[in-house]
Design an enzyme around this catalytic site. Structure first.
Site, PDB file in Angstrom:
ATOM      1  N   GLY A 212       0.816  -1.208   0.000  1.00  0.00           N
ATOM      2  CA  GLY A 212       0.000   0.000   0.000  1.00  0.00           C
ATOM      3  C   GLY A 212       0.842   1.246   0.000  1.00  0.00           C
ATOM      4  N   PRO A 213       0.227   2.390  -0.272  1.00  0.00           N
ATOM      5  CG  PRO A 213      -1.207   3.899  -1.280  1.00  0.00           C
ATOM      6  CD  PRO A 213      -1.183   2.561  -0.622  1.00  0.00           C
TER       7      PRO A 213
ATOM      8  CD  GLU B 296      -3.523  31.034  -7.066  1.00  0.00           C
ATOM      9  OE1 GLU B 296      -4.402  30.148  -7.073  1.00  0.00           O
ATOM     10  OE2 GLU B 296      -2.313  30.780  -7.263  1.00  0.00           O
TER      11      GLU B 296
ATOM     12  CG  HIS C 141      -5.751  28.301 -11.008  1.00  0.00           C
ATOM     13  ND1 HIS C 141      -5.548  27.396 -12.023  1.00  0.00           N
ATOM     14  CD2 HIS C 141      -4.508  28.768 -10.670  1.00  0.00           C
ATOM     15  CE1 HIS C 141      -4.250  27.305 -12.284  1.00  0.00           C
ATOM     16  NE2 HIS C 141      -3.604  28.134 -11.479  1.00  0.00           N
TER      17      HIS C 141
END
Length: 611
Positions: free
Chosen positions: A201-202, A426, A429
């Site tokens: 797993g991570p 920003e 975005h």
């Protein structure tokens, strides 16, 4: 300096001896000691000479010094005699100075000068050998295992009550606990104990924690060691430590061996064999581990747990049934599991009544168990710095922001023009992500520098197992919104879009080369899930295909950029309004965007009608 007789004796060089003493005819006699140095005696007739008052009448002396008065080091007897003859003929012709030779025994302090350091080194060496021997790591014990043994009587054992968010994994490993506690229930039916369990797993998903919980529940000895501890600079040490580890485990059976980060010794032997060689220390250690797990001897009652986040790098022989019979995959926790993890880590905290674990779990999609533990600790530190009696929701939210984007840097000096560019970047975005329906919901936007970024936008990713082609395309547009806003407003672009461009490039290549989203490449994927091919030296496609992939990626990114530019041009007034609000407040939230753009549902409907 003092002579052996306790008299004062001054050390001089040969040049001073010739000019100050021999040239004036003041030398009475000379004694060569041990072929090392010469003691020089002066004639008594010079005792009233002021040039020699320091040696005839030293300050500390109560009576005139009768000699020796001077001391001079020589290189060799031959050299000394040759130079003295030449100096006598030149400075005092016809006069010969009497020279005698004597050999003395070394005094106590001279002997101590070389005996004491030797004794000290021997004592230090003995001390370090004893200290290392106590830790089983002396120079004669390099082949002994360095595994840490946790006995079943240990009061600090972890149980399944301390593990949260791993319900499916717990069910699989509980069978191992049952076998170690009651093996007869299984063996009477002919079942065999699993030899090994691989936890994959991570990072931060609880692999090590789950392994310790298994040992705590089973109440058996637990050997824990890291894969890197097997490999040393000495040849054969790794294999010897593997043998010693299993030998100790068999003596303690039933027991559990836990090897963390097993990829340190379990890497595939076929990968880069030309560069690493076929007989290196890591490979011999792996071969010994394979033999111990599936050799001629039976390891009854010994179960091997191993953890890695790079299962694709492991050797196939290590993963086959008979060695690691079970593979348990741990994934990042979902909403319910994150809430359970928050519950575990909030036990020791002093919380405000307003803290809602479900709300915090909803704010942390994609976070691992280790990340959540870090959030709880950071929230406690933030509340302590603020001299608060309890930890509140705002402390947790600030901790999340700090872990995601870094610490706020309000003192960072940014010019007004740069701040304006960041605000429009920003705002681009924010506006793009708000208008595109498949992009994750926006939480807040800030132009306060954090970590390495000068501004950031926070999203709340939806917990989806699949993503469509339309979702990928709209995420490309949202990521390019900052660069497109700069070009639209300032007719110029800045270096602030570096991170955005990196994300866009990686996503576009994944769409074309991995997911089969490109019509020209077709339903073909060049992704290697096994990890057995080393694509660093040879690509899995031809040069002509690589050229097509590059061209399609460029077309994909250019198309997304053109769509983003057109979208921002159409909503130029809203873009300016968001940027001006950012310049005024520095941080704006979802409610501020709704005041300017309306609800997101209405924006999505208008966008769908436009399409």
């Amino acid at each position: 300096m003092l002579s052996h007789s306790g008299r004062y004796m001054q050390e001089i060089s040969w040049a001073e001896f010739e000019n100050r003493i021999l040239g004036r005819g003041a030398v009475a006699k000379m004694i060569v000691v041990n072929q090392d140095y010469v003691k020089i005696y002066l004639k008594s007739s010079f005792k009233n000479d002021t040039a020699f008052a320091a040696v005839f009448h030293p300050v500390s002396g109560n009576e005139p010094n009768k000699g020796p008065h001077y001391m001079m080091t020589i290189g060799s007897i031959e050299s000394f005699e040759r130079r003295l003859d030449a100096a006598e003929q030149k400075l005092i012709p016809g006069e010969i100075i009497p020279v005698t030779y004597e050999r003395t025994k070394a005094g106590l302090w001279n002997l101590a000068g070389w005996i004491l350091p030797t004794i000290l080194l021997l004592l230090l060496g003995r001390y370090f050998l004893r200290a290392q021997g106590r830790g089983n790591q002396s120079m004669f014990n390099f082949g002994r295992s360095t595994a840490t043994l946790i006995e079943k009587e240990d009061t600090h054992n972890i149980t399944f009550d301390d593990v949260a968010g791993l319900d499916e994994a717990e069910l699989e490993v509980k069978e191992i606990v049952d076998f170690l506690k009651n093996p007869g229930t299984f063996t009477r039916l002919g079942a065999k104990i699993p030899k090994g369990v691989m936890l994959v797993g991570p990072p931060g998903t609880g692999k090590t924690l789950l392994a310790r919980a298994v040992a705590g529940e089973a109440q058996v000895p637990f050997f824990t060691i890291s894969g890197s501890e097997f490999v040393e600079m000495f040849v054969g040490v790794g294999a010897s430590r593997v043998r010693d580890l299993f030998k100790n485990a068999k003596e303690k059976a039933p027991c559990i061996i836990f090897i963390d980060e097993i990829d340190a010794i379990g890497r595939s032997r076929s990968r880069n064999a030309f560069f690493t060689g076929a007989n290196d220390e890591r490979e011999s250690t792996l071969n010994q581990l394979l033999t111990e797990m599936d050799g001629f001897e039976t390891n009854a009652g010994v179960i091997v747990l191993a953890a890695t986040n790079r299962a694709d790098m492991l050797d196939p022989a290590l993963l086959r049934p008979g060695r690691f019979d079970r593979h348990i995959y741990l994934e990042l926790p979902n909403l319910k599991e994150r809430e359970a993890i928050f519950t575990v880590h909030m036990r020791p905290l002093v919380l405000d009544k307003t803290v809602d674990k479900h709300f915090l779990a909803a704010q942390t999609p994609g976070f691992s168990g280790a990340d959540i533990a870090n959030i709880c600790n950071e929230a406690a530190l933030i509340a302590a710095r603020g001299k608060k009696a309890q930890i509140g929701t705002t402390d947790f939210l600030e901790a999340i922001d700090r872990i995601v984007a870094g610490l706020e840097k309000k003192s960072k000096i940014i010019s007004l023009q740069e701040k304006k560019i960041i605000a429009f970047h920003e705002a681009g975005h924010a506006l793009t992500s708000w208008l595109l329906p498949n992009v994750d919901p926006l939480i807040k936007v800030s132009i306060i520098p954090r970590g390495k970024s000068l501004g950031a936008a926070w999203y709340l990713p939806a917990e989806k197992s699949l993503q469509t082609r339309a979702t990928f395309l709209e995420q490309l547009c949202a990521t390019l919104g900052g660069r497109a806003a700069e070009a639209l407003v300032f007719s110029d672009i800045s270096s602030g879009a570096l991170d955005d461009l990196e994300k866009v490039t990686k996503a576009a290549y994944m769409m074309v080369a991995y997911y089969g989203f490109n019509e020209k490449i077709g339903n073909i994927s060049f992704y290697d899930s096994s990890g057995q091919k080393d694509t660093g030296f040879q690509k899995p496609y031809s040069e002509s295909t690589a050229r097509v992939i590059d061209e399609e990626v460029r077309k994909l990114v250019d198309g997304a950029y053109q769509k983003t530019s057109a979208l921002l041009s159409e909503h130029r007034e809203q873009l300016t309004a968001i940027a001006e609000l950012l310049l005024k407040k520095e941080t704006i939230y979802k409610e501020d965007l709704e005041h300017i753009l309306g609800s997101r549902e209405e924006s999505e409907k208008s966008m769908s009608r436009a399409v």
